[in-house]
Design an enzyme around this catalytic site. Structure first.
Site, PDB file in Angstrom:
ATOM      1  N   GLU A  35       0.784  -1.202   0.051  1.00 52.57           N
ATOM      2  CA  GLU A  35      -0.051   0.069  -0.035  1.00 52.57           C
ATOM      3  C   GLU A  35       0.864   1.106  -0.069  1.00 52.57           C
ATOM      4  O   GLU A  35       1.804   1.477   0.889  1.00 52.57           O
ATOM      5  CB  GLU A  35      -0.789   0.042   1.168  1.00 52.57           C
ATOM      6  CG  GLU A  35      -1.984   1.201   1.508  1.00 52.57           C
ATOM      7  CD  GLU A  35      -2.678   1.761   0.310  1.00 52.57           C
ATOM      8  OE1 GLU A  35      -2.269   3.046  -0.164  1.00 52.57           O
ATOM      9  OE2 GLU A  35      -3.337   0.908  -0.303  1.00 52.57           O
ATOM     10  N   ARG A  36       0.557   2.130  -0.972  1.00 52.11           N
ATOM     11  CA  ARG A  36       1.470   3.364  -1.100  1.00 52.11           C
ATOM     12  C   ARG A  36       1.046   4.557  -0.208  1.00 52.11           C
ATOM     13  O   ARG A  36       2.003   5.622   0.202  1.00 52.11           O
ATOM     14  CB  ARG A  36       1.727   3.955  -2.472  1.00 52.11           C
ATOM     15  CG  ARG A  36       0.318   4.601  -3.042  1.00 52.11           C
ATOM     16  CD  ARG A  36       0.482   5.083  -4.535  1.00 52.11           C
ATOM     17  NE  ARG A  36      -0.948   5.538  -4.995  1.00 52.11           N
ATOM     18  CZ  ARG A  36      -1.295   6.000  -6.097  1.00 52.11           C
ATOM     19  NH1 ARG A  36       0.060   5.996  -6.839  1.00 52.11           N
ATOM     20  NH2 ARG A  36      -2.081   6.485  -6.349  1.00 52.11           N
ATOM     21  N   HIS A  38      -2.480   4.686   2.350  1.00 53.00           N
ATOM     22  CA  HIS A  38      -3.347   4.607   3.662  1.00 53.00           C
ATOM     23  C   HIS A  38      -3.992   3.071   3.651  1.00 53.00           C
ATOM     24  O   HIS A  38      -4.494   2.843   2.482  1.00 53.00           O
ATOM     25  CB  HIS A  38      -4.705   5.604   3.550  1.00 53.00           C
ATOM     26  CG  HIS A  38      -4.387   7.046   3.423  1.00 53.00           C
ATOM     27  ND1 HIS A  38      -3.887   7.585   4.280  1.00 53.00           N
ATOM     28  CD2 HIS A  38      -4.531   7.657   2.157  1.00 53.00           C
ATOM     29  CE1 HIS A  38      -3.742   9.288   3.566  1.00 53.00           C
ATOM     30  NE2 HIS A  38      -4.240   9.037   2.569  1.00 53.00           N
ATOM     31  N   ILE A  42      -8.915   4.514  -0.388  1.00 56.65           N
ATOM     32  CA  ILE A  42      -9.992   5.904  -0.737  1.00 56.65           C
ATOM     33  C   ILE A  42     -11.325   5.652   0.257  1.00 56.65           C
ATOM     34  O   ILE A  42     -11.575   6.396   0.799  1.00 56.65           O
ATOM     35  CB  ILE A  42     -10.357   6.113  -2.190  1.00 56.65           C
ATOM     36  CG1 ILE A  42      -8.929   6.538  -2.680  1.00 56.65           C
ATOM     37  CG2 ILE A  42     -11.304   7.138  -2.217  1.00 56.65           C
ATOM     38  CD1 ILE A  42      -8.484   7.712  -2.495  1.00 56.65           C
ATOM     39  N   CYS A  43     -11.738   4.203   0.383  1.00 50.64           N
ATOM     40  CA  CYS A  43     -13.074   4.160   0.712  1.00 50.64           C
ATOM     41  C   CYS A  43     -13.091   4.547   2.324  1.00 50.64           C
ATOM     42  O   CYS A  43     -13.915   5.321   2.805  1.00 50.64           O
ATOM     43  CB  CYS A  43     -13.504   2.694   0.515  1.00 50.64           C
ATOM     44  SG  CYS A  43     -15.070   2.475   1.484  1.00 50.64           S
ATOM     45  N   HIS A 443     -44.273  -5.483  12.403  1.00 53.46           N
ATOM     46  CA  HIS A 443     -44.880  -4.404  12.325  1.00 53.46           C
ATOM     47  C   HIS A 443     -44.540  -3.697  13.838  1.00 53.46           C
ATOM     48  O   HIS A 443     -44.719  -4.190  14.750  1.00 53.46           O
ATOM     49  CB  HIS A 443     -46.516  -4.444  12.381  1.00 53.46           C
ATOM     50  CG  HIS A 443     -47.303  -3.244  12.415  1.00 53.46           C
ATOM     51  ND1 HIS A 443     -47.461  -2.390  11.349  1.00 53.46           N
ATOM     52  CD2 HIS A 443     -47.853  -2.800  13.471  1.00 53.46           C
ATOM     53  CE1 HIS A 443     -48.407  -1.336  11.816  1.00 53.46           C
ATOM     54  NE2 HIS A 443     -48.502  -1.541  12.996  1.00 53.46           N
TER      55      HIS A 443
END
Length: 464
Positions: A35-36, A38, A42-43, A443
């Site tokens: 991983e570059r 984070h 992005i998510c 309900h």
């Protein structure tokens, strides 16, 4: 230095990549993830999660203004934008650190840095300390996507923003232009409009939320206009003149161009895949308009190389990426997983009112030549919706007349992003209208409307 060898290497630690890595580890594979930026991608850091935290703040703010309706008193209602942003960043940080913990728990080797694929089965990672060489017979590309930038409409972080700037706003917009009415554009328009920005949304297609059922789009448009949002459809922003503290947008609609002045513009005109700098072309990977071409099992056609999530094309949704990650990990471990069916993936938009859908729209079902039955039910006919003070909304179901198959379900209104899952499960279990009619819905709940809309398709509706 010899390359470190793994059973599976995942490039990108977003909701596609980190889930693929976990599933691979569960199946006994020795997994590395690269991983570059984070953990969580992005998510978790700049997308799904922080936007929902911000939208929750605006929802509470909206409800505070309605206090009187509920027999409550609230005076001097206001907001602190910095505090709203701070809360959203805290939520994102908590979840991102959770991903790091999951990697450790599952004994996954994490390498922080920028990856390239120098040759088949090889990954070279540029880290802070130098270059690390990794190798594996199975490599999963999960590098995601970024905001598309149109010429002349590029973001500058001051007057023109992407989603990232909109999540860390330098100020509160007074007069806001949002270009694009997909999920990202509409969510930001909804957030800033609720906090008091004079908001205009420009959509190039003939209606906002163009991927949704036309009836749902029309309902949402009316609701937004009631909230004083301006909607311009079949409109194009031709250019932006930037000056100190203001932007003049040249908006073309119906063959004529008008100038409108704003202090802030948010560009939400789609995404482009992160395909550059990986060395894909040299490996023979086929790329079409920034997305890697894959088969139903996310195979790229290059032996041992897979691509999942946003990188592999629409629908651009985190949950689609995660399921593809699981499928690919199972494939690599020698299993026989089912391919992920794009038409069974729900889309959710967290504006006010919320929008959710799965399967075919009415128009798509007709285009396919299906003979259909359509049911509708309004929120106003539901006791729980009225008790909540959320009587604005509707649900719609589309059935195949011959087989009773649930072809699609579409909703707009309070909490529909949670309710849609009932229909997702129904489609997964290949349910028919009969099964849904025989199911007993509790309900009072909003979910009863899901029952009523099915009944309505077959002229058996009770409460309207």
């Amino acid at each position: 230095m010899a390359a470190k060898s793994f059973d599976m290497i995942v490039i990108g630690a977003g909701p596609g990549g980190y889930v693929a890595a976990i599933r691979g580890a569960q199946l006994g594979l020795n997994v590395a993830i690269v991983e570059r930026e984070h953990m969580g991608g992005i998510c978790l850091n700049w997308g799904c999660i922080p936007t929902k935290a911000m939208l929750r703040s605006s929802e509470v703010f909206h409800l505070m203004h309605r206090a009187k309706e509920f027999g409550l008193k609230a005076d001097g209602i206001d907001y602190d934008l910095d505090a709203v942003v701070k809360r959203s960043r805290g939520v994102a940080k908590q979840l991102a650190s959770g991903v790091g913990h999951l990697m450790k728990k599952n004994k996954i080797t994490t390498v922080m840095g920028e990856a390239t694929l120098p040759s088949k089965g090889k990954v070279s990672v540029k880290t802070e300390k130098g270059t690390e060489e990794l190798e594996s017979k199975a490599i999963v590309l999960a590098t995601g996507a970024r905001a598309r930038e149109l010429p002349g409409l590029e973001a500058d972080g001051d007057l023109v923003w992407t989603y990232k700037h909109a999540l860390l706003p330098p100020r509160m917009p007074k007069k806001l232009l949002v270009i694009g009415s997909g999920a990202i554009g509409i969510e930001f328009a909804s957030f800033y409009n609720t906090l008091g920005a004079d908001t205009t949304v420009v959509e190039v297609m003939d209606r906002i939320l163009p991927v949704e059922d036309a009836e749902i789009s029309a309902f949402a448009k009316k609701a937004f206009q009631k909230q004083k949002m301006k909607i311009m459809e079949k409109a194009t922003v031709k250019k932006l003149d930037r000056a100190k503290g203001k932007v003049t947008a040249h908006i073309e609609t119906g063959g004529k161009t008008e100038k409108h002045e704003f202090d802030t513009v948010i560009s939400a005109v789609g995404i482009v895949g992160n395909v550059e700098g990986l060395g894909l072309e040299e490996l023979g990977v086929k790329v079409d308009r920034t997305h890697v071409i894959v088969d139903e099992y996310c195979r790229t056609g290059v032996d041992g190389l897979y691509a999942i999530g946003d990188l592999a094309g629409a629908p651009w949704l985190a949950h689609k990426a995660s399921h593809e990650g699981v499928m690919v990990a199972e494939l690599i471990a020698g299993g026989h997983p089912h391919p992920v069916r794009p038409d069974s993936i729900a889309g959710c938009t967290y504006c006010h009112p919320q929008i959710a859908s799965v399967g075919m729209t009415e128009a798509q079902a007709k285009e396919k030549g299906c003979k259909i039955k359509v049911g509708r039910f309004p929120f106003i006919g539901n006791g729980k919706a009225i008790a909540l003070g959320e009587a604005e909304g509707m649900m719609k179901t589309v059935f195949d007349e011959k087989t009773g198959e649930l072809l699609g379900a579409h909703m707009v209104g309070a909490e529909v992003t949670e309710l849609i899952q009932g229909y997702v499960v129904g489609r997964q279990l290949e349910t028919t209208e009969e099964d849904l009619m025989h199911a007993v819905f509790p309900h009072p709940t909003l979910s009863e409307m899901m029952h009523e809309t099915v009944l309505d398709a077959y002229d058996r509706v009770i409460h309207i």
